[in-house]
Design a protein around this motif. Structure first.
Motif, short mmCIF file in Angstrom:
data_model
loop_
_atom_site.label_atom_id
_atom_site.label_comp_id
_atom_site.label_asym_id
_atom_site.label_seq_id
_atom_site.Cartn_x
_atom_site.Cartn_y
_atom_site.Cartn_z
N ASP A 1 89.96 27.54 39.73
CA ASP A 1 90.68 26.89 40.83
C ASP A 1 90.90 27.82 42.02
O ASP A 1 91.05 27.35 43.16
CB ASP A 1 92.06 26.39 40.35
N PHE A 2 90.92 29.13 41.77
CA PHE A 2 91.21 30.05 42.87
C PHE A 2 90.19 29.94 43.99
O PHE A 2 90.52 30.13 45.16
CB PHE A 2 91.26 31.48 42.35
N TRP A 3 88.94 29.65 43.64
CA TRP A 3 87.89 29.59 44.67
C TRP A 3 88.11 28.44 45.65
O TRP A 3 87.55 28.45 46.76
CB TRP A 3 86.51 29.47 44.02
N THR A 4 88.90 27.44 45.26
CA THR A 4 89.24 26.35 46.18
C THR A 4 90.72 26.39 46.55
O THR A 4 91.32 25.36 46.85
CB THR A 4 88.87 24.98 45.57
N SER A 5 91.26 27.58 46.54
CA SER A 5 92.63 27.77 47.04
C SER A 5 92.54 28.33 48.45
O SER A 5 91.46 28.74 48.90
CB SER A 5 93.39 28.76 46.13
N PRO A 6 93.65 28.40 49.19
CA PRO A 6 93.60 28.94 50.55
C PRO A 6 93.80 30.45 50.62
O PRO A 6 93.90 31.00 51.72
CB PRO A 6 94.79 28.23 51.21
N HIS A 7 93.83 31.12 49.46
CA HIS A 7 94.21 32.53 49.44
C HIS A 7 93.04 33.46 49.73
O HIS A 7 91.90 33.20 49.30
CB HIS A 7 94.82 32.89 48.08
N VAL A 8 93.33 34.54 50.42
CA VAL A 8 92.33 35.58 50.63
C VAL A 8 92.23 36.41 49.36
O VAL A 8 93.12 36.40 48.50
CB VAL A 8 92.68 36.45 51.86
N ARG B 1 92.36 39.59 48.69
CA ARG B 1 93.35 40.63 48.46
C ARG B 1 94.48 40.12 47.57
O ARG B 1 95.09 40.90 46.81
CB ARG B 1 93.93 41.08 49.80
N ASP B 2 94.76 38.81 47.62
CA ASP B 2 95.87 38.24 46.86
C ASP B 2 95.45 37.64 45.52
O ASP B 2 96.25 36.99 44.86
CB ASP B 2 96.55 37.15 47.71
N MET B 3 94.20 37.85 45.13
CA MET B 3 93.72 37.27 43.87
C MET B 3 94.51 37.78 42.67
O MET B 3 94.86 37.01 41.76
CB MET B 3 92.23 37.56 43.67
N LYS B 4 94.80 39.06 42.65
CA LYS B 4 95.49 39.62 41.49
C LYS B 4 96.86 38.98 41.28
O LYS B 4 97.33 38.81 40.16
CB LYS B 4 95.64 41.13 41.65
N ARG B 5 97.50 38.57 42.39
CA ARG B 5 98.82 37.95 42.29
C ARG B 5 98.71 36.48 41.88
O ARG B 5 99.48 35.98 41.06
CB ARG B 5 99.54 38.05 43.64
N HIS B 6 97.75 35.76 42.44
CA HIS B 6 97.65 34.32 42.21
C HIS B 6 96.74 33.96 41.03
O HIS B 6 96.91 32.89 40.44
CB HIS B 6 97.16 33.61 43.47
N ALA B 7 95.78 34.82 40.72
CA ALA B 7 94.84 34.52 39.63
C ALA B 7 94.49 35.81 38.89
O ALA B 7 93.36 36.28 38.92
CB ALA B 7 93.58 33.86 40.20
N PRO B 8 95.48 36.40 38.19
CA PRO B 8 95.23 37.69 37.53
C PRO B 8 94.14 37.63 36.47
O PRO B 8 93.41 38.60 36.29
CB PRO B 8 96.60 38.04 36.91
N GLY C 1 92.32 46.66 49.35
CA GLY C 1 92.72 46.82 47.96
C GLY C 1 92.07 45.87 46.98
O GLY C 1 92.35 45.94 45.78
N PHE C 2 91.21 44.97 47.45
CA PHE C 2 90.49 44.08 46.53
C PHE C 2 89.28 44.85 45.98
O PHE C 2 88.22 44.90 46.58
CB PHE C 2 90.03 42.82 47.26
N LEU C 3 89.48 45.44 44.80
CA LEU C 3 88.47 46.35 44.25
C LEU C 3 88.26 46.12 42.76
O LEU C 3 88.28 47.05 41.95
CB LEU C 3 88.90 47.81 44.49
N PRO C 4 88.03 44.88 42.32
CA PRO C 4 87.87 44.65 40.88
C PRO C 4 86.58 45.25 40.33
O PRO C 4 86.53 45.67 39.17
CB PRO C 4 87.85 43.12 40.77
N ALA C 5 85.52 45.25 41.13
CA ALA C 5 84.21 45.77 40.75
C ALA C 5 83.47 46.07 42.05
O ALA C 5 83.94 45.68 43.13
CB ALA C 5 83.46 44.74 39.90
#
Length: 576
Positions: free
Chosen positions: A441-448, A450-457, A498-502
Motif C-alpha cells: 500500500d505504501f507505493w500508492t500513499s502520498p508519502h515521500v 524518506r518517511d517509509m521507515k516511519r509509515h511502512a517499516p 536518509g533513505f538508504l535501505p539498499a
C-alpha cells in the motif's frame, strides 16, 4: 528554472507568478512551476478523458463488468465533482469507504496543516486524486475491478509491439553465460534501454499515446524504416545527463557475488531465532514454539527444499542477511517500459548475477499507466500470444559506374517468435518464484521515501535485503528527492535525506522540474537552450547511491505476527 509561457490564474487561485524556490517543496502555488501546470492543465484533462470514456464506452463497460446505467452515471458524477474540486482549489474530502487503508488516508488528511489542492505539496494532491478515482469504483457494486486506464495501457502496448520484437531478437543473444566484459557491456545497454523506455508515460501526455523516436503520426514505423531501440541508445547519448551505469554494474555484480558466497557458506546453518529476547524487550509473551536448540544457541541443518517452492524463512525482523540474492525493481509504466524491465530482469537471472527479481507495482490504477498486478500478468500473457510479423525492404546497394547492379537483398523479417519464447520463460519465472510481484500500500500513499521507515517499516526492512533497488520514472524520482526543489548540483545521497535501505539506482527521463547530480553549469546551459526541457522527457539520468544503512536485528516483533510470533520461522514465503 526559466519561466513557462502558460497562463497563470492569480485571480481565482492563491498562486504566485514565480518559480519554485530552491529547497522548497514542489507546490501548485508557484505559477511558473510544472506543479502548477500539472494541477491546472494536465490533471483536469486526464479526469475529463475518463468522463468522456465512460460516456462513449458505457455499453462496453456495462457488458464487461455487469454494470448498470446508474453505475456509470454515478461514477461520471463522482469524477466530475472531483475535477471541479481540483480546478477550484477546494479542501480535500475525506474518503468514505471503510477500509484500513482508507482510514489511514483520512488520518493523513486530517493531520495536514494545509488541505487544499493547490496549496498543499504537489505529490500529495496528485496521489490523493488517483486514490479518489479508485474510491469512486470501490463505492460501486459492479465497478470495483474497473480500471479507467486499461484501454490506454493496452493500446500503448500494441503500438510498441514491433519495438518489443526487435529487442527480443537481440536479447536472446545476451542471455547465454558470457565473459566479464560482454556481461558488463550488455548490463549497461539494458539499463539504458530501461531508461529510454521510460519516455512512454501516459500521465505526462494526459493519456495520449506516446511513441519513441522515428514513428509517424499513427505510431507506426514507415514501410521501409525500422525503429531500433538499441540504436536510440547511441542516438540519445548526449541526452543522458548523468550516467552512472558503469559504476552500477561494477557495484551490483561485486555485491551480488559477495552475497552469493555468504549464502553458500551458510547453506547448512539454520538462522537462530532470537524471538524470546525480542519478545522480552517488547514486553510480550515469550514465544512458546521456539525450539530449545535455538534458545540454547545450537544450530542445525535445514531440510532440503525444492528451489521452486516457498520455503520457511527466519523472521524478517531478525534476519541480518537475505535468503537469496535479490534485485528489486520499483516499476513505473506498463506496456513497453515494463517489457524493458522484464528484459533486464531476465538478463540478471540468466547471467547468474542474482537469484530473484522482486517487482514492486501499484495495487490500484495509478498515474494513468503505472503497472498493477493485472497489468504485469497481461503484458506477459500478451507477449506470449503475440503474432506480429513484418517484412522490411532492404535499402538497395548502388552499383559502381559501368557495373551491373547487385541483386536486391531479401527483406528483413521482424517477427514475434523470440518475444513469445521470452514470455514463456518469464511465465516459468513467475510460477517458480524467480520473478516475484509485490504491491505494498505504501507505493500508492502520498508519502515521500524518506518517511517509509516511519509509515511502512516492514517494507523498508524488506528492501534492505536487496542487492540494489532500481527506481523507475518521475514519480519515484520525486519521492526519492522528497518532492523538494534541491539545487541541481546536489548529490543523490544528500537528496535522499536518509533513505538508504539498499543501494539506490534512479532511472528517469526528466518530466518534472526537480533534479540532482548535474555537473556545475549544466542546468543553466540546458535552460538557455530550451526553458521547457524539464517537462518533455527528452533528457534522462541513471544515478547511483551506494551508501546503505546497516541491517540490524529489529528491537520489536514484525508487523505480520506481533505477539503471536511463531519463533524459529515465518512460514513459507517466496519474497525473501
Amino acid at each position: 528554472m526559466a519561466p513557462y509561457d502558460w497562463p497563470i490564474d492569480t485571480v481565482n487561485l492563491p498562486v504566485m507568478r514565480i518559480v519554485t524556490p530552491k529547497n522548497e517543496f514542489m507546490c501548485g502555488i508557484y505559477g511558473m512551476s510544472f506543479a502548477y501546470y500539472s494541477l491546472k492543465e494536465r490533471l483536469p484533462v486526464i479526469l475529463t478523458k475518463i468522463i468522456d470514456y465512460l460516456s462513449r464506452e458505457g455499453a462496453k463497460i456495462k457488458s464487461t463488468h455487469g454494470a448498470s446505467d446508474e453505475d456509470i452515471r454515478s461514477y461520471i458524477q463522482y469524477v466530475t465533482k472531483l475535477k471541479n474540486d481540483l480546478v477550484t482549489n477546494k479542501q480535500y474530502d475525506l474518503l468514505t469507504v471503510d477500509t484500513p487503508e482508507a482510514r489511514r488516508w483520512n488520518q493523513w488528511i486530517e493531520a495536514l496543516d494545509i488541505k487544499h489542492y493547490f496549496t498543499n505539496v504537489w505529490v500529495f494532491t496528485e496521489c490523493y486524486v488517483y486514490r479518489r478515482l479508485r474510491e469512486g469504483c470501490e463505492l460501486s457494486k459492479t465497478l470495483k475491478n474497473f480500471d479507467p486506464f486499461a484501454d490506454q495501457k493496452q493500446k500503448s502496448f500494441e503500438g510498441s509491439l514491433e519495438l518489443m520484437c526487435i529487442v527480443a531478437d537481440k536479447l536472446v543473444n545476451m542471455l547465454s553465460k558470457s565473459d566479464k566484459d560482454k556481461c558488463k557491456s550488455d548490463f549497461v545497454t539494458l539499463l539504458k534501454l530501461c531508461l529510454w523506455a521510460n519516455k512512454c508515460d501516459l500521465s505526462l501526455s494526459s493519456g495520449e499515446q506516446v511513441f519513441l523516436n522515428g514513428n509517424n503520426a499513427d505510431g507506426k514505423a514507415t514501410a521501409s524504416n525500422i525503429i531500433d531501440p538499441f540504436q536510440m541508445i547511441l542516438d540519445f547519448k548526449d541526452k543522458l545527463l548523468v550516467d552512472d551505469t558503469s559504476k552500477i554494474v561494477d557495484q551490483v555484480t561485486s555485491k551480488a557475488e559477495a552475497m552469493m558466497k555468504n549464502l553458500e557458506a551458510n547453506a547448512t546453518v539454520k538462522y537462530q531465532c532470537s524471538c524470546n529476547r525480542l519478545a522480552t524487550l517488547a514486553g510480550i509473551t515469550v514465544c512458546k514454539d521456539e525450539p530449545a536448540s535455538a534458545v540454547d544457541g545450537a544450530i542445525s541443518s535445514p531440510p532440503e527444499t525444492p528451489a521452486a517452492e516457498a520455503t520457511d524463512v527466519p523472521c524478517p525482523t531478525k534476519m541480518t542477511s537475505p535468503q537469496h540474492v535479490m534485485f528489486d525493481i520499483v516499476c513505473d509504466n506498463a506496456g513497453y517500459e515494463l517489457f524493458a524491465d522484464l528484459c533486464l530482469a531476465h538478463f540478471l537471472i540468466s547471467q547468474g548475477i542474482v537469484q530473484k527479481i522482486r517487482f514492486h507495482v501499484k495495487n490500484i490504477p495509478w498515474f494513468v499507466s503505472d503497472v498493477t498486478p493485472v497489468d504485469f500478468k497481461w503484458v506477459i500473457d500478451s507477449c506470449l500470444k503475440a503474432s506480429y510479423r513484418r517484412e522490411v525492404p532492404q535499402q538497395p546497394t548502388e552499383a559502381a559506374e559501368g557495373e551491373v547492379p547487385p541483386e536486391p537483398e531479401p527483406p528483413r523479417v521482424i517477427s514475434a517468435d523470440n518475444l513469445r519464447a521470452l514470455a514463456e520463460q518469464w511465465t516459468k519465472y513467475v510460477d517458480e518464484g524467480t520473478f516475484v510481484v509485490l504491491h505494498d500500500d505504501f507505493w500508492t500513499s502520498p508519502h515521500v521515501y524518506r518517511d517509509m521507515k516511519r509509515h511502512a517499516p516492514s517494507l523498508y526492512r524488506q528492501l534492505q535485503y536487496a542487492v540494489a533497488l532500481l527506481f523507475k520514472g518521475d514519480l519515484n524520482y520525486r519521492k526519492l528527492l522528497c518532492e523538494k526543489n534541491v539545487p541541481p548540483t546536489s548529490g543523490l545521497e544528500a537528496a535522499l535525506q536518509g533513505f538508504l535501505p539498499a543501494p539506490v539506482i534512479a532511472v528517469r527521463t526528466v518530466k518534472a522540474d526537480l533534479i540532482c547530480g548535474l555537473p556545475k553549469g549544466k542546468w543553466d546551459q540546458l535552460n538557455a537552450l530550451d526553458d521547457k526541457w524539464m517537462q518533455k522527457g527528452d533528457f534522462g539520468v541513471i544515478q547511483y547511491c551506494g551508501k546503505v544503512e546497516p541491517l540490524k536485528v529489529a528491537d520489536r516483533p514484525c508487523d505480520q505476527y506481533g505477539d503471536v510470533c511463531r519463533g524459529a520461522g515465518c512460514g513459507p514465503r517466496t519474497d525473501m
